[in-house]
Scaffold this active site. Structure first.
Site, mmCIF file in Angstrom:
data_model
loop_
_atom_site.group_PDB
_atom_site.id
_atom_site.type_symbol
_atom_site.label_atom_id
_atom_site.label_comp_id
_atom_site.label_asym_id
_atom_site.label_seq_id
_atom_site.Cartn_x
_atom_site.Cartn_y
_atom_site.Cartn_z
ATOM 1 N N GLY A 15 0.836 -1.204 0.000
ATOM 2 C CA GLY A 15 0.000 0.000 0.000
ATOM 3 C C GLY A 15 0.864 1.243 0.000
ATOM 4 N N PHE A 19 1.981 9.387 3.538
ATOM 5 C CA PHE A 19 3.307 9.699 4.070
ATOM 6 C C PHE A 19 4.275 8.532 4.024
ATOM 7 C CE2 PHE A 19 0.974 13.225 5.961
ATOM 8 C CZ PHE A 19 1.798 14.249 5.536
ATOM 9 N N GLY A 20 4.094 7.639 3.069
ATOM 10 C CA GLY A 20 5.052 6.549 2.991
ATOM 11 C C GLY A 20 4.404 5.283 2.514
ATOM 12 N N VAL A 22 3.336 1.006 2.937
ATOM 13 C CA VAL A 22 2.930 -0.079 3.808
ATOM 14 C C VAL A 22 3.496 -1.354 3.197
ATOM 15 C CG1 VAL A 22 1.001 -1.328 4.814
ATOM 16 C CG2 VAL A 22 0.819 1.131 4.454
ATOM 17 N N ASP A 160 -11.961 8.985 9.830
ATOM 18 C CA ASP A 160 -11.551 8.699 8.453
ATOM 19 C C ASP A 160 -12.083 7.337 8.005
ATOM 20 O OD1 ASP A 160 -10.340 9.372 6.048
ATOM 21 O OD2 ASP A 160 -8.338 8.715 6.661
HETATM 22 P P1 ADP Z 1 -2.703 5.803 5.190
HETATM 23 O O1 ADP Z 1 -2.766 6.592 6.449
HETATM 24 O O2 ADP Z 1 -1.519 6.153 4.386
HETATM 25 O O3 ADP Z 1 -3.997 5.786 4.422
HETATM 26 P P2 ADP Z 1 -3.273 2.994 5.793
HETATM 27 O O4 ADP Z 1 -3.024 2.403 7.138
HETATM 28 O O5 ADP Z 1 -4.698 3.209 5.408
HETATM 29 O O6 ADP Z 1 -2.392 4.301 5.658
HETATM 30 O O7 ADP Z 1 -2.587 2.057 4.694
HETATM 31 C C1 ADP Z 1 -2.631 2.356 3.305
HETATM 32 C C2 ADP Z 1 -3.020 1.095 2.507
HETATM 33 O O8 ADP Z 1 -2.106 0.003 2.771
HETATM 34 C C3 ADP Z 1 -4.395 0.529 2.878
HETATM 35 O O9 ADP Z 1 -5.454 1.171 2.215
HETATM 36 C C4 ADP Z 1 -4.223 -0.946 2.482
HETATM 37 O O10 ADP Z 1 -4.391 -1.127 1.092
HETATM 38 C C5 ADP Z 1 -2.788 -1.241 2.867
HETATM 39 N N1 ADP Z 1 -2.733 -1.733 4.276
HETATM 40 C C6 ADP Z 1 -2.539 -0.972 5.371
HETATM 41 N N2 ADP Z 1 -2.560 -1.701 6.511
HETATM 42 C C7 ADP Z 1 -2.785 -2.977 6.140
HETATM 43 C C8 ADP Z 1 -2.924 -4.217 6.855
HETATM 44 N N3 ADP Z 1 -2.843 -4.250 8.193
HETATM 45 N N4 ADP Z 1 -3.151 -5.341 6.147
HETATM 46 C C9 ADP Z 1 -3.247 -5.285 4.787
HETATM 47 N N5 ADP Z 1 -3.136 -4.156 4.054
HETATM 48 C C10 ADP Z 1 -2.896 -3.005 4.703
HETATM 49 MG MG MG Z 2 -5.786 4.894 4.867
#
Ligand code: ADP
Ligand code: MG
Length: 299
Positions: A15, A19-20, A22, A160
């Protein structure tokens, strides 16, 4: 000095956030797979940095079967990054599920939408009231008691709720709420509408207008997510930010697809009510769900 990163093999990026990245990671010693949210803070202002600190505090406190589980975190000063390690949700996020249905021109099954509703509500119930209703049975058992007093120490507004922040596991049977990057403890002041980046398709009118808000702003957003599951497009759409804002303030939505039951459609339209005082809370919504829609809890 050894760091937490050294304990893990970095796997693929799954993902991209504001800000970076995942990334999936695997613990070398145990083989446990987690995700690592790598947040670079160089280009952040003070308020955005505060959001990370608050996300960490909130995540560590929220221990609930329908909230993505926090594992650990690390400040990697040479990369000017914070790494947050969390449970990996193998089914990805609800945004991707919706895009797949849209692409294949298929309807989302109604039972799945009820699951999203119930499981997200259980997570929000924990956030909004500080109550560990771990599953439907425990909620129902407690439901004849009157609504509990809010303890602002533990009350969290997510702020959010949108498809990208709702995660799936176990072939979509388990739904978990994640991304508390914009969440707030109830005690802190308003500053949200000003800091939000992105198109606010799911944002409630009171948050949009920077009016005082309460936990039911999450209910509005959840209503918008459920609407999108039914109609495969969000309830409010417009070419410009200003037009979108006007539509949200008026709260007029297209009809929810008649393919779905009246009960589900009513919950959705009630949740997308402009006046927050008339909008149902998690307690009222969980109580209004027909028992037959609650799937038997897994063993
Ligand atoms: P942001 O604050 O940048 O939106 P997120 O926590 O929503 O960060 O993560 C961005 C994307 O990364 C998510 O929409 C998803 O597609 C993937 N992702 C994030 N956390 C997980 C997780 N625990 N398991 C699987 N995919 C994840
Ligand atoms: Mg998000």
């Amino acid at each position: 000095m050894s760091s937490i990163s050294d304990e893990y093999d970095a796997l693929e990026v799954i993902g991209k956030g504001s800000f970076g990245t995942v990334r999936k990671v695997k613990h070398k010693a145990t083989g446990e797979v987690l995700v690592r949210k790598e947040i670079e803070y160089t280009s952040m202002n003070a308020q955005e940095k505060n959001h990370i600190v608050s996300e960490l505090r909130i995540l560590r406190e929220l221990n609930h079967p329908h909230i993505v589980k926090y594992s650990r975190h690390e400040h990697v000063s040479e990369k000017k990054s914070i790494h947050i390690y969390q449970e990996y949700c193998d089914g990805g996020d609800l945004g991707k599920v919706i895009s797949n249905y849209r692409r294949n021109r298929e309807l989302v099954p109604e039972e799945f939408i009820w699951e999203v509703l119930v499981q997200t509500l259980l997570a929000l119930h924990r956030c909004h009231y500080g109550i560990e209703a771990q599953n439907v049975d425990l909620f129902l058992a407690a439901a004849d008691r009157s609504e509990p007093a809010v303890n602002s120490e533990t009350v969290v507004i997510h702020r959010d709720i949108k498809p990208d922040n709702i995660f799936l596991l176990d072939n979509g049977k388990i739904i978990k709420l994640g991304d508390f990057g914009l969440a707030k403890m109830l005690t802190s002041q308003n500053d949200f509408a000003k800091t939000y980046v992105g198109t606010p398709y799911y944002m409630s009118p009171e948050v949009l207008m920077d009016n005082p808000y309460s936990p039911v702003c999450d209910i509005w957003s959840l209503g918008c997510v459920l609407f999108e599951l039914c109609n495969l497009q969000p309830p409010f759409q417009a070419k410009t930010h200003l037009l979108l804002q006007n539509k949200i303030k008026q709260g007029q939505i297209p009809e929810v697809s008649l393919h779905y039951s009246l009960q589900l459609r009513t919950i959705i339209t009630n949740s997308i009510t402009v006046d927050p005082n008339l909008r149902p809370n998690t307690f009222e919504l969980l109580n209004s769900i027909p028992v037959k829609m609650f799937r038997k809890e897994k063993e």
